[in-house]
Design a protein around this motif. Structure first.
Motif, PDB file in Angstrom:
ATOM      1  N   GLU A  61       0.836  -1.220   0.000  1.00 36.34           N
ATOM      2  CA  GLU A  61       0.000   0.000   0.000  1.00 36.34           C
ATOM      3  C   GLU A  61       0.863   1.258   0.000  1.00 36.34           C
ATOM      4  N   VAL A  62       2.020   1.201   0.665  1.00 32.80           N
ATOM      5  CA  VAL A  62       2.939   2.351   0.655  1.00 32.80           C
ATOM      6  C   VAL A  62       3.437   2.555  -0.773  1.00 32.80           C
ATOM      7  N   ARG A  63       3.798   1.466  -1.411  1.00 27.55           N
ATOM      8  CA  ARG A  63       4.310   1.577  -2.789  1.00 27.55           C
ATOM      9  C   ARG A  63       3.241   2.152  -3.723  1.00 27.55           C
ATOM     10  N   SER A  64       1.991   1.661  -3.588  1.00 24.49           N
ATOM     11  CA  SER A  64       0.945   2.172  -4.495  1.00 24.49           C
ATOM     12  C   SER A  64       0.765   3.664  -4.298  1.00 24.49           C
ATOM     13  N   ARG A  65       0.776   4.110  -3.049  1.00 29.20           N
ATOM     14  CA  ARG A  65       0.589   5.545  -2.786  1.00 29.20           C
ATOM     15  C   ARG A  65       1.746   6.361  -3.367  1.00 29.20           C
ATOM     16  N   MET A  66       2.983   5.854  -3.204  1.00 28.33           N
ATOM     17  CA  MET A  66       4.148   6.586  -3.728  1.00 28.33           C
ATOM     18  C   MET A  66       4.093   6.643  -5.254  1.00 28.33           C
ATOM     19  N   VAL A  67       3.697   5.532  -5.863  1.00 21.85           N
ATOM     20  CA  VAL A  67       3.616   5.503  -7.334  1.00 21.85           C
ATOM     21  C   VAL A  67       2.572   6.511  -7.806  1.00 21.85           C
ATOM     22  N   GLU A  68       1.451   6.580  -7.072  1.00 20.29           N
ATOM     23  CA  GLU A  68       0.392   7.535  -7.422  1.00 20.29           C
ATOM     24  C   GLU A  68       0.935   8.967  -7.349  1.00 20.29           C
ATOM     25  N   LEU A  69       1.647   9.281  -6.254  1.00 19.15           N
ATOM     26  CA  LEU A  69       2.222  10.629  -6.103  1.00 19.15           C
ATOM     27  C   LEU A  69       3.258  10.909  -7.192  1.00 19.15           C
ATOM     28  N   GLN A  70       4.083   9.902  -7.485  1.00 16.00           N
ATOM     29  CA  GLN A  70       5.143  10.080  -8.493  1.00 16.00           C
ATOM     30  C   GLN A  70       4.530  10.351  -9.866  1.00 16.00           C
ATOM     31  N   ARG A  71       3.439   9.659 -10.166  1.00 17.95           N
ATOM     32  CA  ARG A  71       2.786   9.888 -11.478  1.00 17.95           C
ATOM     33  C   ARG A  71       2.161  11.268 -11.526  1.00 17.95           C
ATOM     34  N   GLU A  72       1.614  11.713 -10.396  1.00 21.84           N
ATOM     35  CA  GLU A  72       1.040  13.067 -10.348  1.00 21.84           C
ATOM     36  C   GLU A  72       2.125  14.104 -10.642  1.00 21.84           C
ATOM     37  N   ILE A  73       3.293  13.923  -9.989  1.00 28.53           N
ATOM     38  CA  ILE A  73       4.399  14.871 -10.182  1.00 28.53           C
ATOM     39  C   ILE A  73       4.849  14.866 -11.641  1.00 28.53           C
ATOM     40  N   GLY A  74       4.762  13.705 -12.291  1.00 28.25           N
ATOM     41  CA  GLY A  74       5.273  13.580 -13.662  1.00 28.25           C
ATOM     42  C   GLY A  74       4.250  13.889 -14.738  1.00 28.25           C
ATOM     43  N   ARG A  75       3.045  14.301 -14.313  1.00 29.02           N
ATOM     44  CA  ARG A  75       1.956  14.498 -15.279  1.00 29.02           C
ATOM     45  C   ARG A  75       2.329  15.433 -16.431  1.00 29.02           C
ATOM     46  N   GLU A  76       3.051  16.495 -16.084  1.00 29.86           N
ATOM     47  CA  GLU A  76       3.403  17.489 -17.112  1.00 29.86           C
ATOM     48  C   GLU A  76       4.677  17.106 -17.876  1.00 29.86           C
ATOM     49  N   ARG A  77       5.244  15.988 -17.543  1.00 27.78           N
ATOM     50  CA  ARG A  77       6.542  15.528 -18.082  1.00 27.78           C
ATOM     51  C   ARG A  77       7.621  16.573 -17.726  1.00 27.78           C
ATOM     52  N   GLY A  78       8.782  16.541 -18.412  1.00 25.90           N
ATOM     53  CA  GLY A  78       9.844  17.476 -18.032  1.00 25.90           C
ATOM     54  C   GLY A  78      10.437  17.117 -16.677  1.00 25.90           C
ATOM     55  N   ILE A  79      10.593  15.804 -16.417  1.00 25.86           N
ATOM     56  CA  ILE A  79      11.204  15.404 -15.136  1.00 25.86           C
ATOM     57  C   ILE A  79      12.246  14.306 -15.338  1.00 25.86           C
ATOM     58  N   VAL A  80      13.169  14.278 -14.389  1.00 27.30           N
ATOM     59  CA  VAL A  80      14.126  13.182 -14.303  1.00 27.30           C
ATOM     60  C   VAL A  80      13.849  12.554 -12.948  1.00 27.30           C
ATOM     61  N   MET A  81      13.510  11.273 -12.927  1.00 25.37           N
ATOM     62  CA  MET A  81      13.240  10.611 -11.641  1.00 25.37           C
ATOM     63  C   MET A  81      14.144   9.406 -11.490  1.00 25.37           C
ATOM     64  N   ASP A  82      14.742   9.265 -10.311  1.00 25.86           N
ATOM     65  CA  ASP A  82      15.579   8.087 -10.118  1.00 25.86           C
ATOM     66  C   ASP A  82      15.019   7.201  -9.011  1.00 25.86           C
ATOM     67  N   GLY A  83      15.351   5.906  -9.096  1.00 27.14           N
ATOM     68  CA  GLY A  83      14.848   4.953  -8.105  1.00 27.14           C
ATOM     69  C   GLY A  83      15.174   3.527  -8.485  1.00 27.14           C
TER      70      GLY A  83
END
Ligand code: DC
Length: 230
Positions: A111-133
């Motif tokens: 459940e923690v992972r699903s929530r983080m993935v949801e937040l990460q996708r929200e942050i990336g909605r506009e694209r123009g990001i570099v995400m590491d993990g």
């Protein structure tokens, strides 16, 4: 110019964050350190007494997930992003030994992972990001335009970590660090959910013998081609 998502995954101490940060700076993109998000949740759990040496209050953690807000803000003084937990700057605290020693347990909770993935996708909605993990190209953004999978030999990664900690005047032993990296590799690659693995369409970057300048020179050409595509 079109904006893309650059997903960078890889082994611990493979230089992901320095590389991702440098690319984001060059491209004027947002840099998101997804590990910092798992660290911030871990700090929240420690403060609430939800995790300790011999206990993990999974139900409490899950029921609080909607109250855990994580964000990033650019601080021009350090030319970098800092992590915020419910509006508090926690950048320093999430890097401490206590958070480091509990974060892998917290990041195993689905459940923690699903929530983080949801937040990460929200942050990336506009694209123009570099995400590491560990799961950015495989789970978070399977449609990322550019995926890099970073690796380097265990010896080299251990040496980098050793030098980094020595630089902070910490009393460290090379063999202990090397063993810790080996164990972390095994844990990351073998966990049931979102294990660390190279996405089929990721480009491998083995930077064992490359400086950051060489790595940036290497990727510039790849990015240029991506931006000219379609
Ligand atoms: O990259 P880091 O060491 O700051 O990551 C902290 C922890 O979070 C590490 O145990 C792996 C985990 N993590 C994860 O499970 N998925 C991610 N996308 C990023 C980090």
């Amino acid at each position: 110019m079109k904006k893309i998502i650059i997903a960078i995954d890889g082994y611990s101490s493979s230089g992901k964050s320095s590389f991702a940060r440098a690319i984001a700076r060059e491209m004027n993109y947002i840099y998101i350190d997804s590990g910092a998000m798992y660290r911030a949740v871990t700090l929240y759990c420690l403060r609430k007494g939800y995790v300790g040496n011999d206990f993990l209050k999974t139900a409490d953690i899950i029921s609080d997930l909607r109250e855990i807000n994580i964000g990033f803000a650019y601080n021009p003084d350090i030319s970098g992003y800092e992590t915020f937990l419910n509006s508090e700057n926690v950048e320093t605290q999430i890097r401490g030994v206590e958070v480091s020693s509990y974060v892998s347990r917290i990041s195993l909770i689905p459940e923690v992972r699903s929530r983080m993935v949801e937040l990460q996708r929200e942050i990336g909605r506009e694209r123009g990001i570099v995400m590491d993990g560990r799961d950015i190209g495989t789970v978070v953004f399977p449609d990322a335009e550019l995926k890099i999978f970073m690796t380097a030999s265990v010896e080299i990664r251990a040496k980098r970590r050793y030098d980094e900690l020595k630089g902070k005047n910490m009393d460290v032993d090379f063999e202990t660090i090397k063993n810790n990296i080996i164990v972390r590799d095994i844990t990351d690659e073998n966990r049931d959910i979102s294990p660390l693995r190279r996405a089929d369409d990721a480009i491998v970057l083995d930077n064992s013998r490359m400086t950051i300048t060489e790595q940036l020179r290497w990727i510039r050409e790849i990015i240029k081609n991506k931006l000219n595509e379609g």
